[in-house]
Motif scaffolding. Structure first.
Motif, PDB file in Angstrom:
ATOM      1  N   LYS A   1       0.827  -1.206   0.178  1.00  9.68           N
ATOM      2  CA  LYS A   1      -0.024   0.034   0.076  1.00  9.68           C
ATOM      3  C   LYS A   1       0.909   1.444   0.271  1.00  9.68           C
ATOM      4  O   LYS A   1       1.968   1.482   0.394  1.00  9.68           O
ATOM      5  CB  LYS A   1      -0.836   0.063   1.272  1.00  9.68           C
ATOM      6  N   GLY A   2       0.469   2.216  -0.414  1.00 10.45           N
ATOM      7  CA  GLY A   2       0.947   3.675  -0.512  1.00 10.45           C
ATOM      8  C   GLY A   2       0.706   4.206   0.897  1.00 10.45           C
ATOM      9  O   GLY A   2      -0.171   3.834   1.750  1.00 10.45           O
ATOM     10  N   ALA A  18       0.511   7.757   3.631  1.00 11.29           N
ATOM     11  CA  ALA A  18       0.504   8.949   3.534  1.00 11.29           C
ATOM     12  C   ALA A  18       0.569   9.499   4.943  1.00 11.29           C
ATOM     13  O   ALA A  18       0.161   8.667   5.761  1.00 11.29           O
ATOM     14  CB  ALA A  18      -0.696   9.613   2.829  1.00 11.29           C
ATOM     15  N   ARG A  23      -3.286   4.613   4.439  1.00 10.62           N
ATOM     16  CA  ARG A  23      -2.614   3.592   3.671  1.00 10.62           C
ATOM     17  C   ARG A  23      -3.508   3.366   2.637  1.00 10.62           C
ATOM     18  O   ARG A  23      -5.115   2.994   2.747  1.00 10.62           O
ATOM     19  CB  ARG A  23      -2.489   2.158   4.365  1.00 10.62           C
ATOM     20  N   VAL A  24      -3.395   3.374   1.612  1.00  9.80           N
ATOM     21  CA  VAL A  24      -4.025   2.997   0.080  1.00  9.80           C
ATOM     22  C   VAL A  24      -3.507   2.298  -0.755  1.00  9.80           C
ATOM     23  O   VAL A  24      -2.361   1.982  -0.909  1.00  9.80           O
ATOM     24  CB  VAL A  24      -4.246   4.468  -0.641  1.00  9.80           C
ATOM     25  N   GLU A  74      -7.009   5.749  -5.503  1.00  8.38           N
ATOM     26  CA  GLU A  74      -7.433   5.885  -3.935  1.00  8.38           C
ATOM     27  C   GLU A  74      -6.653   7.354  -3.423  1.00  8.38           C
ATOM     28  O   GLU A  74      -6.927   8.010  -2.667  1.00  8.38           O
ATOM     29  CB  GLU A  74      -7.258   4.791  -3.099  1.00  8.38           C
ATOM     30  N   SER A  75      -5.326   7.090  -3.631  1.00  5.73           N
ATOM     31  CA  SER A  75      -4.692   8.498  -3.088  1.00  5.73           C
ATOM     32  C   SER A  75      -4.922   9.645  -3.682  1.00  5.73           C
ATOM     33  O   SER A  75      -5.045  10.668  -3.201  1.00  5.73           O
ATOM     34  CB  SER A  75      -2.848   7.983  -3.768  1.00  5.73           C
ATOM     35  N   ASP A  76      -5.166   9.504  -4.930  1.00  8.36           N
ATOM     36  CA  ASP A  76      -5.556  10.999  -5.935  1.00  8.36           C
ATOM     37  C   ASP A  76      -6.971  11.247  -5.311  1.00  8.36           C
ATOM     38  O   ASP A  76      -7.304  12.514  -5.244  1.00  8.36           O
ATOM     39  CB  ASP A  76      -5.660  10.517  -7.315  1.00  8.36           C
ATOM     40  N   VAL A 124      -6.164  11.935  -0.614  1.00 10.82           N
ATOM     41  CA  VAL A 124      -5.078  12.976  -0.187  1.00 10.82           C
ATOM     42  C   VAL A 124      -5.544  14.309  -0.193  1.00 10.82           C
ATOM     43  O   VAL A 124      -5.608  15.113   0.747  1.00 10.82           O
ATOM     44  CB  VAL A 124      -3.888  12.722  -0.953  1.00 10.82           C
ATOM     45  N   LEU A 141       1.550  12.329   0.221  1.00  6.22           N
ATOM     46  CA  LEU A 141       1.860  10.743   0.188  1.00  6.22           C
ATOM     47  C   LEU A 141       3.235  10.514   0.228  1.00  6.22           C
ATOM     48  O   LEU A 141       4.165  10.987  -0.779  1.00  6.22           O
ATOM     49  CB  LEU A 141       1.470  10.273  -1.294  1.00  6.22           C
ATOM     50  N   PRO A 168       4.560   6.148  -2.507  1.00  5.09           N
ATOM     51  CA  PRO A 168       3.729   5.778  -3.388  1.00  5.09           C
ATOM     52  C   PRO A 168       3.172   4.249  -3.362  1.00  5.09           C
ATOM     53  O   PRO A 168       3.963   3.398  -2.960  1.00  5.09           O
ATOM     54  CB  PRO A 168       4.203   5.963  -4.981  1.00  5.09           C
TER      55      PRO A 168
END
Length: 377
Positions: free
Chosen positions: A184-185, A187, A258-259, A264-266, A269, A290, A293
């Motif tokens: 997962k990414g 942030a 966590r994404v 999902e991040s876009d 965040v 983030l 990534p």
């Protein structure tokens, strides 16, 4: 260990080397200790056909060590990522000394990730001892700050990662030896809330509580959790106020998210960075980004895993892959370079008072790294 050893992957001999690394404690926040291990690692390459670059630490972190094979550096090759720092505070080795109990070996950072870092170094030594050079050049990077998000090594990792054809990460194996093909990414955010103080007994109506607004913010953040989508948001640190009889003027929180993917991040965040106050007279300011990534299983990464799985079968074990919520330096390379993670030792208890690696994982995992060096083209 030298080429004269009957079995170049003898577990007891390799364990002696791992022990030397483990018994030098390396909390991220004590750079002098990290540099002691960096000295030992650097010395280990001096009798090998390799050049070693020592990159001075900064911002309270230790040095980074980059060792490059004397061959194959004129073309994209293999980048091996390891970290020397641990989460355990200085002196923790008194609580968790290097101890062998059956198949388990205990010690601070032995599983995450000194065991795996040493295996990568040992496999490189064996390539050198074999006399037959690997088809691709090998660059081994040992960073000092992975456990705090790699703030001083990220640019170096990304630069070397873009130059490489393959990236191998020696983070520990998961759940009985599974390799990692996705993470997962990660942030991180800080939330600053400014209210209006007043006397809680005589003039409560004049105040605007920052803590009350923090409660609103926490509810909003917690509502973003969606385990089905693989999204987790955790408010892990909160502070606020001065006295129980004062309406709180300030409050603060630290948040981890966590994404599973960039989509999902876009989405999330900007939502977190854009949080607004629900209370007149109270301001909410959010900073963060983030940090790592998402590491998504790409076609190239999938092919690298299949190659490793074939090699493992030839060695005699089944290599199963998994996706994990934890981040690593592999997150920085996976978006653009074929990356395989979790190549370190098997064990359990990372970051705990019972951290341990399994002796039975030493030889097969060392042989796998060696075979990857031998066969990647």
């Amino acid at each position: 260990m030298t080429a004269t050893t009957a079995n170049p992957f003898d577990s007891s001999s390799i364990l002696d080397g791992i022990r030397r690394w483990v018994e030098i404690e390396t909390p991220t926040e004590v750079p002098a200790q990290v540099n002691k291990l960096a000295d030992l690692v650097t010395d280990g390459y001096h009798d090998l056909p390799a050049t070693v670059e020592r990159i001075a630490g900064k911002d309270g972190c230790g040095d980074h060590v980059v060792a490059r094979s004397s061959w194959g550096q004129d073309a994209p090759g293999i980048l091996v990522l390891s970290h020397l720092d641990t989460v355990h505070p200085l002196g923790f080795i008194e609580r968790l000394p290097f101890t062998i109990e059956g198949d388990s070996v205990f010690g601070p950072g032995i599983y995450d990730m000194k065991g795996g870092a040493y295996l990568a170094y040992h496999a490189f030594r064996q390539i050198c001892a074999d006399g037959a050079r690997s088809p691709l050049g090998i660059t081994q990077m040992f960073v000092s700050d992975e456990e705090i998000g790699s703030p001083t090594s990220r640019a170096l990792i990304e630069t070397e990662g873009r130059k490489a054809k393959y990236v191998l990460v020696t983070e520990p194996a998961r759940d009985g030896g599974k390799i990692v093909t996705g993470r997962k990414g990660v942030a991180r955010f800080e939330v600053f809330i400014k209210g209006v103080p007043s006397h809680a007994g005589t003039r409560p109506e004049d105040g605007r509580s920052a803590i009350r607004e923090l409660g609103n913010v926490i509810q909003t953040l917690e509502a973003m959790n969606d385990l089905k989508r693989g999204v987790s948001v955790n408010v892990g640190v909160v502070r606020g106020g001065t006295k129980p009889n004062v309406i709180a003027e300030e409050a603060y929180a630290e948040v981890d998210m966590r994404v599973p993917g960039i989509a999902e991040s876009d989405e999330l965040v900007p939502r977190i960075l854009g949080l607004k106050s629900r209370t007149e007279g109270v301001s909410v300011t959010v900073t963060g980004e983030l940090n790592r990534p998402p590491y998504e299983k790409s076609n190239s990464g999938a092919a690298l895993y299949e190659h490793a799985k074939t090699l493992a079968a030839e060695i005699g074990f089944d290599l199963v892959d998994t996706f994990t919520g934890g981040g690593s330096d592999g997150n920085f390379t996976a978006p653009h370079t074929a990356t395989l993670d979790g190549l370190g030792v098997d064990g359990k208890g990372a970051h705990t008072h019972y951290e341990q690696m399994y002796i039975s994982s030493i030889e097969p995992r060392a042989r796998l790294l060696h075979r990857l060096y031998q066969t990647l083209r």
